[in-house]
Design a protein around this motif. Structure first.
Motif, PDB file in Angstrom:
ATOM      1  N   VAL A  34      -3.268  -4.649  -1.633  1.00  0.00           N
ATOM      2  CA  VAL A  34      -2.945  -3.796  -0.491  1.00  0.00           C
ATOM      3  C   VAL A  34      -1.601  -3.125  -0.741  1.00  0.00           C
ATOM      4  N   PRO A  35      -1.592  -1.833  -1.023  1.00  0.00           N
ATOM      5  CA  PRO A  35      -0.323  -1.130  -1.280  1.00  0.00           C
ATOM      6  C   PRO A  35       0.641  -1.249  -0.099  1.00  0.00           C
ATOM      7  N   ASN A  36       1.918  -1.381  -0.432  1.00  0.00           N
ATOM      8  CA  ASN A  36       3.021  -1.439   0.528  1.00  0.00           C
ATOM      9  C   ASN A  36       3.084  -2.738   1.320  1.00  0.00           C
ATOM     10  N   SER A  37       2.186  -3.676   1.033  1.00  0.00           N
ATOM     11  CA  SER A  37       2.323  -4.992   1.654  1.00  0.00           C
ATOM     12  C   SER A  37       3.489  -5.728   1.008  1.00  0.00           C
ATOM     13  N   LEU A  38       3.908  -6.836   1.618  1.00  0.00           N
ATOM     14  CA  LEU A  38       5.043  -7.578   1.082  1.00  0.00           C
ATOM     15  C   LEU A  38       4.744  -8.095  -0.314  1.00  0.00           C
ATOM     16  N   LEU A  39       3.531  -8.612  -0.520  1.00  0.00           N
ATOM     17  CA  LEU A  39       3.183  -9.118  -1.842  1.00  0.00           C
ATOM     18  C   LEU A  39       3.114  -7.992  -2.862  1.00  0.00           C
ATOM     19  N   TRP A  40       2.605  -6.838  -2.457  1.00  0.00           N
ATOM     20  CA  TRP A  40       2.558  -5.685  -3.369  1.00  0.00           C
ATOM     21  C   TRP A  40       3.971  -5.293  -3.793  1.00  0.00           C
ATOM     22  N   VAL A  41       4.898  -5.263  -2.826  1.00  0.00           N
ATOM     23  CA  VAL A  41       6.279  -4.907  -3.143  1.00  0.00           C
ATOM     24  C   VAL A  41       6.899  -5.934  -4.076  1.00  0.00           C
TER      25      VAL A  41
END
Length: 262
Positions: A34-41
């Motif tokens: 999921v783009p821009n989620s905390l894990l993605w960041v």
């Protein structure tokens, strides 16, 4: 790992996480679905050296380790299946907010799934992340799995020479749990003491867990709330005297196992 050309160094394809003491192993592409989620960041905009780790080198997140399985389900699949009588929707919504998954948080609100477990059907939450077959989803959703849990309980009491006197009960403050790791954690959550068998993968079995309380009824309530019912039980008992004098108080000890199935 070092940084090259000013860009964050790469993470491994298979990532080990420690979330609130619970160990998870998953793919990097799952964490960044999921783009821009905390894990993605964290796993695209940072380097491995910048993220906190436990003493085993796993990436550490100080969040609810038991509920994180549903976060991973959402990242992996097109839907999320919650278990029957699921009571932690609001807490899961809080976790979704923390991990910056607004679509998941929104769908948790829209389902209206009751916290008191009033709806016996599974709540199905769609997500725009990936697609998978229904059989794959069934395997991946711990809450919808079937299985057995065995509860063991040892107790003792004394009966004095005066048969009119009340028996003196002394209960051993340990209720053991034997089952698949994922089932035990789903049912008992934070009331499960894992100190005797830590860091076990969710798909393995253990006979070394025990509960943090000493009332069988509490364990039975949790099992009933998560769809389990008792299918068998057995008990053994012994009697001994406090000394060699048969006239002394008798000490009775019993051990009972209760088998539950879903």
């Amino acid at each position: 790992m070092s940084q090259l050309g000013g860009q964050p160094s790469t993470f491994p394809e298979i990532v080990e996480l420690n979330v609130g003491g619970q160990v998870y192993v998953t793919r990097l592409e799952t964490l960044t679905a999921v783009p821009n989620s905390l894990l993605w960041v964290r796993f695209t905009q940072s380097s491995p050296s910048e993220l906190p780790k436990d003493r085993h080198g796993r990436f550490f997140f100080d969040r609810d380790g038991h509920l994180f399985r549903y976060i991973l389900d959402y990242l992996r699949d097109a839907e999320l299946f919650l278990p029957e009588f699921f009571k932690e929707r609001k807490r899961l919504q809080r976790e979704a907010d923390f991990f910056q998954l607004p679509e998941l948080a929104k769908r948790l609100v829209e389902t209206g799934y009751p916290d008191d477990g009033g709806d016996p059907e599974e709540a199905e939450l769609g997500s725009p992340v990936t697609s998978s077959t229904s059989s794959e989803r069934a395997l991946r959703s711990p809450g919808s799995g079937s299985g057995y849990i065995t509860i063991g309980y040892r107790g003792s009491y004394t009966i004095g020479r005066d048969i009119q006197a009340d028996a003196k009960f002394r209960r051993v403050a340990r209720i053991t749990v034997c089952s698949k790791i994922s089932l035990a954690k789903e049912v008992f959550g934070e009331t499960l003491n894992e100190s005797r068998d830590p860091d076990r993968p969710p798909d393995k079995y253990t006979a070394r867990y025990y509960l943090k309380y000493n009332f069988l009824e509490q364990a039975f309530d949790r099992l009933a709330e998560t769809g389990f019912h008792m299918v068998a039980c057995n008990s053994t008992g012994t009697c001994s005297y406090g000394s060699n004098d048969p006239g002394e108080d008798k000490l009775w000890t019993s051990y009972t196992e209760y088998v539950f199935c879903r």
